[in-house]
Scaffold this motif. Structure first.
Motif, PDB file in Angstrom:
ATOM      1  N   THR A   1      -5.704  23.072  -6.512  1.00  0.00           N
ATOM      2  CA  THR A   1      -5.841  22.906  -8.101  1.00  0.00           C
ATOM      3  C   THR A   1      -5.178  22.182  -8.904  1.00  0.00           C
ATOM      4  OG1 THR A   1      -4.708  25.094  -8.423  1.00  0.00           O
ATOM      5  CG2 THR A   1      -7.131  25.334  -8.039  1.00  0.00           C
ATOM      6  N   ASP A   2      -4.143  21.451  -8.170  1.00  0.00           N
ATOM      7  CA  ASP A   2      -2.950  20.736  -8.900  1.00  0.00           C
ATOM      8  C   ASP A   2      -3.436  19.399  -8.835  1.00  0.00           C
ATOM      9  OD1 ASP A   2      -1.261  23.092  -9.858  1.00  0.00           O
ATOM     10  OD2 ASP A   2      -0.786  23.342  -8.062  1.00  0.00           O
ATOM     11  N   SER A   3      -3.869  18.582  -9.945  1.00  0.00           N
ATOM     12  CA  SER A   3      -4.015  17.010  -9.621  1.00  0.00           C
ATOM     13  C   SER A   3      -4.202  16.718 -11.155  1.00  0.00           C
ATOM     14  CB  SER A   3      -5.495  16.905  -8.730  1.00  0.00           C
ATOM     15  OG  SER A   3      -5.416  15.744  -8.501  1.00  0.00           O
TER      16      SER A   3
ATOM     17  N   LEU B   1       0.891  -1.075  -0.062  1.00  0.00           N
ATOM     18  CA  LEU B   1      -0.023  -0.024   0.068  1.00  0.00           C
ATOM     19  C   LEU B   1       0.836   1.407   0.115  1.00  0.00           C
ATOM     20  CD1 LEU B   1      -2.753  -1.057   2.678  1.00  0.00           C
ATOM     21  CD2 LEU B   1      -2.861  -1.170   0.056  1.00  0.00           C
ATOM     22  N   ILE B   2       2.093   1.222   0.896  1.00  0.00           N
ATOM     23  CA  ILE B   2       2.927   2.328   0.858  1.00  0.00           C
ATOM     24  C   ILE B   2       3.311   2.664  -0.424  1.00  0.00           C
ATOM     25  CG2 ILE B   2       5.064   3.129   2.036  1.00  0.00           C
ATOM     26  CD1 ILE B   2       3.982   1.780   4.463  1.00  0.00           C
ATOM     27  N   VAL B   3       4.045   1.455  -1.008  1.00  0.00           N
ATOM     28  CA  VAL B   3       4.788   1.661  -2.297  1.00  0.00           C
ATOM     29  C   VAL B   3       3.687   2.134  -3.378  1.00  0.00           C
ATOM     30  CG1 VAL B   3       5.883   0.365  -4.274  1.00  0.00           C
ATOM     31  CG2 VAL B   3       6.340  -0.071  -1.766  1.00  0.00           C
ATOM     32  N   LEU B   4       2.434   1.763  -3.347  1.00  0.00           N
ATOM     33  CA  LEU B   4       1.542   2.020  -4.528  1.00  0.00           C
ATOM     34  C   LEU B   4       1.361   3.477  -4.107  1.00  0.00           C
ATOM     35  CD1 LEU B   4      -0.623   1.346  -6.486  1.00  0.00           C
ATOM     36  CD2 LEU B   4      -2.082   0.975  -4.742  1.00  0.00           C
ATOM     37  N   GLY B   5       1.281   3.991  -3.119  1.00  0.00           N
ATOM     38  CA  GLY B   5       0.894   5.459  -3.038  1.00  0.00           C
ATOM     39  C   GLY B   5       2.224   6.345  -3.362  1.00  0.00           C
ATOM     40  N   LEU B   6       3.361   5.995  -2.800  1.00  0.00           N
ATOM     41  CA  LEU B   6       4.514   6.783  -3.085  1.00  0.00           C
ATOM     42  C   LEU B   6       4.778   6.679  -4.651  1.00  0.00           C
ATOM     43  CD1 LEU B   6       6.637   5.997  -0.094  1.00  0.00           C
ATOM     44  CD2 LEU B   6       5.246   8.150  -0.577  1.00  0.00           C
ATOM     45  N   LEU B   7       4.580   5.746  -5.269  1.00  0.00           N
ATOM     46  CA  LEU B   7       5.214   5.430  -6.770  1.00  0.00           C
ATOM     47  C   LEU B   7       4.196   6.406  -7.641  1.00  0.00           C
ATOM     48  CD1 LEU B   7       5.955   1.850  -7.130  1.00  0.00           C
ATOM     49  CD2 LEU B   7       7.280   3.629  -7.603  1.00  0.00           C
ATOM     50  N   VAL B   8       3.055   6.308  -7.168  1.00  0.00           N
ATOM     51  CA  VAL B   8       1.974   7.474  -7.803  1.00  0.00           C
ATOM     52  C   VAL B   8       2.347   8.828  -7.737  1.00  0.00           C
ATOM     53  CG1 VAL B   8      -0.403   8.107  -8.160  1.00  0.00           C
ATOM     54  CG2 VAL B   8      -0.224   5.800  -7.747  1.00  0.00           C
ATOM     55  N   VAL B   9       2.790   9.308  -6.427  1.00  0.00           N
ATOM     56  CA  VAL B   9       3.362  10.307  -6.191  1.00  0.00           C
ATOM     57  C   VAL B   9       4.531  10.614  -6.951  1.00  0.00           C
ATOM     58  CG1 VAL B   9       4.255  12.109  -4.424  1.00  0.00           C
ATOM     59  CG2 VAL B   9       2.563  10.360  -3.606  1.00  0.00           C
ATOM     60  N   ALA B  10       5.351   9.710  -6.926  1.00  0.00           N
ATOM     61  CA  ALA B  10       6.640  10.083  -7.860  1.00  0.00           C
ATOM     62  C   ALA B  10       6.235  10.422  -9.301  1.00  0.00           C
ATOM     63  CB  ALA B  10       7.525   8.755  -7.691  1.00  0.00           C
ATOM     64  N   SER B  11       5.407   9.636  -9.714  1.00  0.00           N
ATOM     65  CA  SER B  11       4.654   9.824 -11.439  1.00  0.00           C
ATOM     66  C   SER B  11       4.309  11.049 -11.598  1.00  0.00           C
ATOM     67  CB  SER B  11       4.070   8.580 -11.765  1.00  0.00           C
ATOM     68  OG  SER B  11       2.757   8.446 -10.978  1.00  0.00           O
ATOM     69  N   MET B  12       3.635  11.624 -10.664  1.00  0.00           N
ATOM     70  CA  MET B  12       3.016  12.857 -10.895  1.00  0.00           C
ATOM     71  C   MET B  12       3.959  14.136 -10.379  1.00  0.00           C
ATOM     72  SD  MET B  12      -0.697  11.922  -9.341  1.00  0.00           S
ATOM     73  CE  MET B  12      -1.333  13.700  -9.921  1.00  0.00           C
ATOM     74  N   ALA B  13       4.525  13.813  -9.580  1.00  0.00           N
ATOM     75  CA  ALA B  13       5.743  14.991  -9.289  1.00  0.00           C
ATOM     76  C   ALA B  13       4.573  16.090  -8.426  1.00  0.00           C
ATOM     77  CB  ALA B  13       6.360  15.424 -10.359  1.00  0.00           C
TER      78      ALA B  13
ATOM     79  N   LEU C   1      -9.478   7.029  -2.309  1.00  0.00           N
ATOM     80  CA  LEU C   1      -7.993   7.421  -2.544  1.00  0.00           C
ATOM     81  C   LEU C   1      -7.822   8.813  -2.293  1.00  0.00           C
ATOM     82  CD1 LEU C   1      -7.818   5.921  -6.241  1.00  0.00           C
ATOM     83  CD2 LEU C   1      -7.147   4.665  -4.198  1.00  0.00           C
ATOM     84  N   SER C   2      -6.749   9.038  -1.701  1.00  0.00           N
ATOM     85  CA  SER C   2      -6.180  10.377  -1.190  1.00  0.00           C
ATOM     86  C   SER C   2      -6.113  11.537  -2.048  1.00  0.00           C
ATOM     87  CB  SER C   2      -5.111  10.198  -0.332  1.00  0.00           C
ATOM     88  OG  SER C   2      -3.983  10.175  -1.189  1.00  0.00           O
ATOM     89  N   ASP C   3      -6.260  12.721  -1.657  1.00  0.00           N
ATOM     90  CA  ASP C   3      -6.242  13.882  -2.504  1.00  0.00           C
ATOM     91  C   ASP C   3      -4.883  13.742  -3.293  1.00  0.00           C
ATOM     92  OD1 ASP C   3      -8.644  15.665  -2.062  1.00  0.00           O
ATOM     93  OD2 ASP C   3      -7.898  15.025  -0.020  1.00  0.00           O
ATOM     94  N   GLN C   4      -4.725  14.302  -4.477  1.00  0.00           N
ATOM     95  CA  GLN C   4      -3.311  14.497  -5.228  1.00  0.00           C
ATOM     96  C   GLN C   4      -2.616  13.025  -5.412  1.00  0.00           C
ATOM     97  OE1 GLN C   4      -1.652  17.977  -3.195  1.00  0.00           O
ATOM     98  NE2 GLN C   4      -2.532  19.301  -4.966  1.00  0.00           N
ATOM     99  N   ARG C   5      -2.203  12.451  -4.373  1.00  0.00           N
ATOM    100  CA  ARG C   5      -1.264  11.608  -4.630  1.00  0.00           C
ATOM    101  C   ARG C   5      -2.067  10.045  -4.741  1.00  0.00           C
ATOM    102  NH1 ARG C   5       1.834  13.352   0.964  1.00  0.00           N
ATOM    103  NH2 ARG C   5       3.297  14.551   0.124  1.00  0.00           N
ATOM    104  N   PHE C   6      -3.397   9.932  -4.730  1.00  0.00           N
ATOM    105  CA  PHE C   6      -4.279   8.957  -4.760  1.00  0.00           C
ATOM    106  C   PHE C   6      -3.827   7.586  -4.063  1.00  0.00           C
ATOM    107  CE2 PHE C   6      -3.900  11.500  -8.535  1.00  0.00           C
ATOM    108  CZ  PHE C   6      -5.458  11.979  -8.855  1.00  0.00           C
TER     109      PHE C   6
ATOM    110  N   ALA D   1      -2.415  18.057 -16.614  1.00  0.00           N
ATOM    111  CA  ALA D   1      -2.669  16.859 -17.357  1.00  0.00           C
ATOM    112  C   ALA D   1      -3.748  16.174 -17.285  1.00  0.00           C
ATOM    113  CB  ALA D   1      -1.266  15.889 -17.207  1.00  0.00           C
ATOM    114  N   ASP D   2      -4.077  15.393 -18.227  1.00  0.00           N
ATOM    115  CA  ASP D   2      -5.558  14.701 -18.057  1.00  0.00           C
ATOM    116  C   ASP D   2      -5.305  13.269 -18.076  1.00  0.00           C
ATOM    117  OD1 ASP D   2      -8.322  14.474 -18.388  1.00  0.00           O
ATOM    118  OD2 ASP D   2      -8.102  13.873 -20.611  1.00  0.00           O
ATOM    119  N   TYR D   3      -6.176  12.546 -17.523  1.00  0.00           N
ATOM    120  CA  TYR D   3      -6.211  11.220 -17.171  1.00  0.00           C
ATOM    121  C   TYR D   3      -7.452  10.531 -18.025  1.00  0.00           C
ATOM    122  CZ  TYR D   3      -5.822   6.631 -15.323  1.00  0.00           C
ATOM    123  OH  TYR D   3      -5.562   5.252 -15.113  1.00  0.00           O
TER     124      TYR D   3
END
Length: 697
Positions: A675-677, A6-18, A111-116, A407-409
């Motif tokens: 507003t950044d997400s 769970l921790i890795v999942l959250g942090l990798l998404v954070v890294a990918s989105m910067a 899923l959390s704000d910004q970092r998912f 950026a869009d998803y």
């Protein structure tokens, strides 16, 4: 191991989105979305930049301050399909419906704000799975005990089990299978007591079946829906699946008609049950969120009224540089995950609801909606489509209009009905891909307001996007494209009375005549369905160009531009279309389980009513996505998504056309918590609960 994932999942998404912090009194780190060139491809990325902090403005005098909060008026330009949440996740799965039912449902996790990151909602904690020693695994989830529906009834474990069982028992379709039976895994739900739910999995749970599946399932109120569900259950009472396997083709001469009739009766019973629930009246349904929908005047507006029962009203959400997520409830109860609250705060806000009402004003077109914003009639335009530069600039001339870019998803694409000829033919799909000059339409016709797309994963989701998906046709001339498409078709056995050919004198194509398929089949009249120019000029433009290029090859293809809701029936219900052009908002950023929903053979729309609209069936792909949905290894999941992108780019059940950057336009009296997400404010349904709309003077 489970918590580590769970921790890795959250942090990798954070890294990918910067995504990073904003610190007010120091040089600050902020997020911007920029356009960059990467190996000849224009992409939109979210990046971190550092700027010098500006001096803080002096506080305004009290008399000059604006008070919170006014009604939040949002422009939309299409009717919702229904207010029934069962329908919304079923055949009425319209983005416009999502905006007006957002937050009605409860959930155990979110899923959390910004970092998912995967975090508790109405669960007290993230549970560990227990190996029962017999091949089954169990999660025991303890719920908070003071959460209420808007009518004052408690949200309980019985609501959780009722929703889960209705999804399974009635074999609900489209989005529902990934909620109650992801990857076709049998999951039993039991209410151990009023506020404890026990989930038992028939096999070891994975990222796809637990964190991105059952754990995120919506919860609907049993006390409101029980009688309506009972009417649906009546259709399938005593109905069992036939013992014999379902025949592949009941139209075949050697088909066992008795078995076919048994399956037809079974399917009809469940179809009637689902239809009964999907079409049930949802008037006065209670909400678990900050708002409940209390008025809908077709063609005019939908209104949502503030509730006084929202469990998270007044809660603080805090995130830190080290990945920490915190929830601080008004009574002082704290939840903390993924870090030690070290470094700068990257986010802090207090949850609403704030506005007394959310009012969705329905406009006849995108132009009308944005002009209403420019004139100050609405506070925000929620826009799931692309936005032309000219319309954006006109809207921005309105007083107090702000633009937020992210950026869009999402993905805009053309889909092929592979149950019908010639869409079932690999060479046909490849030829359409070859002649579809995305770069020409995007840059020369649309003025560069969107970006050509080559993979089924938008590049904005950096962790999952495969940058090595081939782009073999970029840079080809019109002549080269036509010649290549003709050779592909000829090699596959296609013939013409007169072949298409490039005419040097006219610098144009002499269209093919008398085209026949590989076995001499005549090609029927074909239609590309798509929304019209008033609704979405971008998709309408692509539709007309692709139709023209297909006709140059000799295919009898017409463009049929119609209303968005008109397209849903032939595509998502009857599956009778030839080709269509639509778009998807892609859901879970942290784990893209749409690779299962959209293209796994078990999800064929024509056979199951689910979201594999092309009815793409490929054993190699199924094996990849089955492993993806079953793995607990995030790095392996990434590898599998990379492989799936390559296979889909070759097989082409969809041909991705373009993606956009999200340009959210709102009046400056609307104060958003951030507003950044990825996906922007639109992806978050306009932040209805947490936006603060200041009163005008």
């Amino acid at each position: 191991m489970f918590k580590k994932l769970l921790i890795v999942l959250g942090l990798l998404v954070v890294a990918s989105m910067a995504l990073a912090a904003c610190a007010p009194a120091e040089p600050e780190t902020i997020v911007e979305t920029v356009i960059v060139e990467q190996e000849g491809e224009t992409v939109v990325e979210t990046v971190v930049v550092t700027v010098e902090a500006e001096a803080e403005p002096e506080e305004e005098e009290a008399a000059g301050e604006l008070e919170c909060c006014d009604n939040y008026t949002i422009a939309i330009f299409e009717e919702p399909v229904s207010l029934n949440y069962w329908n919304y996740l079923g055949p009425g799965s319209s983005v416009w419906t999502s905006y007006v039912v957002a937050g009605n449902q409860a959930a155990l996790f979110d899923l959390s704000d910004q970092r998912f990151q995967f975090v508790p909602s109405l669960a007290k904690a993230i549970p560990e799975p227990v190996d029962n020693g017999d091949g089954t695994w169990t999660f025991t989830v303890e719920m908070v005990e003071d959460a209420l529906w808007s009518d004052g009834e408690s949200i309980t474990a019985e609501d959780v089990v009722f929703t889960h069982n209705a999804c399974k028992d009635l074999k609900l379709t489209h989005n529902w299978p990934t909620i109650c039976a992801p990857n076709e895994v049998d999951v039993q739900a039991e209410a151990v007591d009023e506020y404890t739910v026990e989930y038992t999995f028939a096999e070891e749970p994975s990222l796809g079946t637990w964190q991105a599946g059952v754990a995120l399932a919506p919860i609907l109120p049993e006390h409101f829906w029980a009688d309506k569900a009972a009417e649906a259950y009546a259709f399938v009472e005593g109905v069992e699946e036939p013992e014999e396997e379902r025949p592949e083709d009941c139209e075949a001469e050697d088909a066992d008609q008795e078995v076919c009739e048994a399956w037809a009766a079974h399917d009809e019973a469940f179809r009637n049950a689902r239809t009964t629930l999907y079409e049930a009246d949802a008037t006065d349904q209670p909400s678990a969120g900050g708002y409940t929908t209390d008025q809908w005047e077709a063609g005019a507006f939908v209104q949502r009224a503030k509730t006084d029962t929202y469990y998270f009203e007044g809660a603080e959400i805090v995130e830190y540089e080290d990945g920490t997520w915190m929830l601080i409830m008004p009574d002082g109860t704290e939840y903390q995950l993924y870090g030690n609250a070290e470094g700068e705060e990257t986010l802090r806000y207090t949850s609403g609801p704030y506005s007394p009402n959310i009012i969705f004003s329905i406009y006849g077109s995108q132009d009308a909606a944005f002009m209403a914003l420019a004139n100050g009639e609405v506070d925000y335009v929620i826009n799931p489509l692309g936005l032309s530069r000219g319309l954006r600039e006109r809207a921005e001339q309105g007083e107090g209009v702000q633009t937020y870019v992210n950026a869009d998803y999402g993905m805009y694409y053309i889909a092929f009905n592979m149950n019908k000829f010639p869409m079932s033919d690999y060479a046909f799909r490849q030829a359409i891909d070859i002649v579809t000059d995305k770069e020409f339409v995007v840059n020369s016709v649309l003025g560069g307001v969107v970006f050509p797309m080559y993979s089924t994963m938008p590049p904005g989701n950096g962790y999952w996007h495969n940058p090595d998906v081939p782009k073999p046709y970029v840079g080809l001339t019109r002549e080269e494209r036509v010649n290549m498409a003709v050779e592909v078709l000829k090699e596959a056995g296609w013939t013409w009375e007169t072949e298409p050919a490039w005419n040097e004198d006219t610098q144009d194509v002499d269209p093919g005549q008398g085209i026949l398929g590989p076995d001499g089949q005549e090609v029927p009249e074909l239609v590309i369905l798509g929304p019209g120019p008033a609704y979405d000029p971008l998709r309408a433009t692509f539709n007309q160009w692709i139709s023209e290029w297909a006709r140059e090859l000799g295919f009898p293809v017409e463009s049929e531009l119609t209303g968005f809701n008109t397209i849903l029936g032939p595509v998502f219900v009857d599956a009778t279309y030839d080709m269509y052009i639509l778009g998807w908002s892609l859901g879970n950023v942290a784990f893209p389980d749409y690779y299962y929903s959209f293209w796994h053979s078990s999800q064929c729309t024509a056979e199951t009513g689910n979201n594999n609209t092309p009815c793409f069936k490929n054993d190699e792909y199924d094996a990849l996505v089955d492993e993806f949905m079953s793995t607990a290894d995030l790095e392996r999941a990434q590898e599998l998504v990379y492989e799936m992108q390559l296979l889909l780019a070759d097989q082409r059940p969809y041909v991705p056309l373009f993606y956009k950057q999200v340009e959210d336009l709102a009046l400056d009296r609307v104060v958003y918590p951030y507003t950044d997400s990825l996906g922007g404010i639109e992806f978050l349904q306009g932040m209805q609960t947490d936006a603060q709309v200041l009163m005008t003077k």
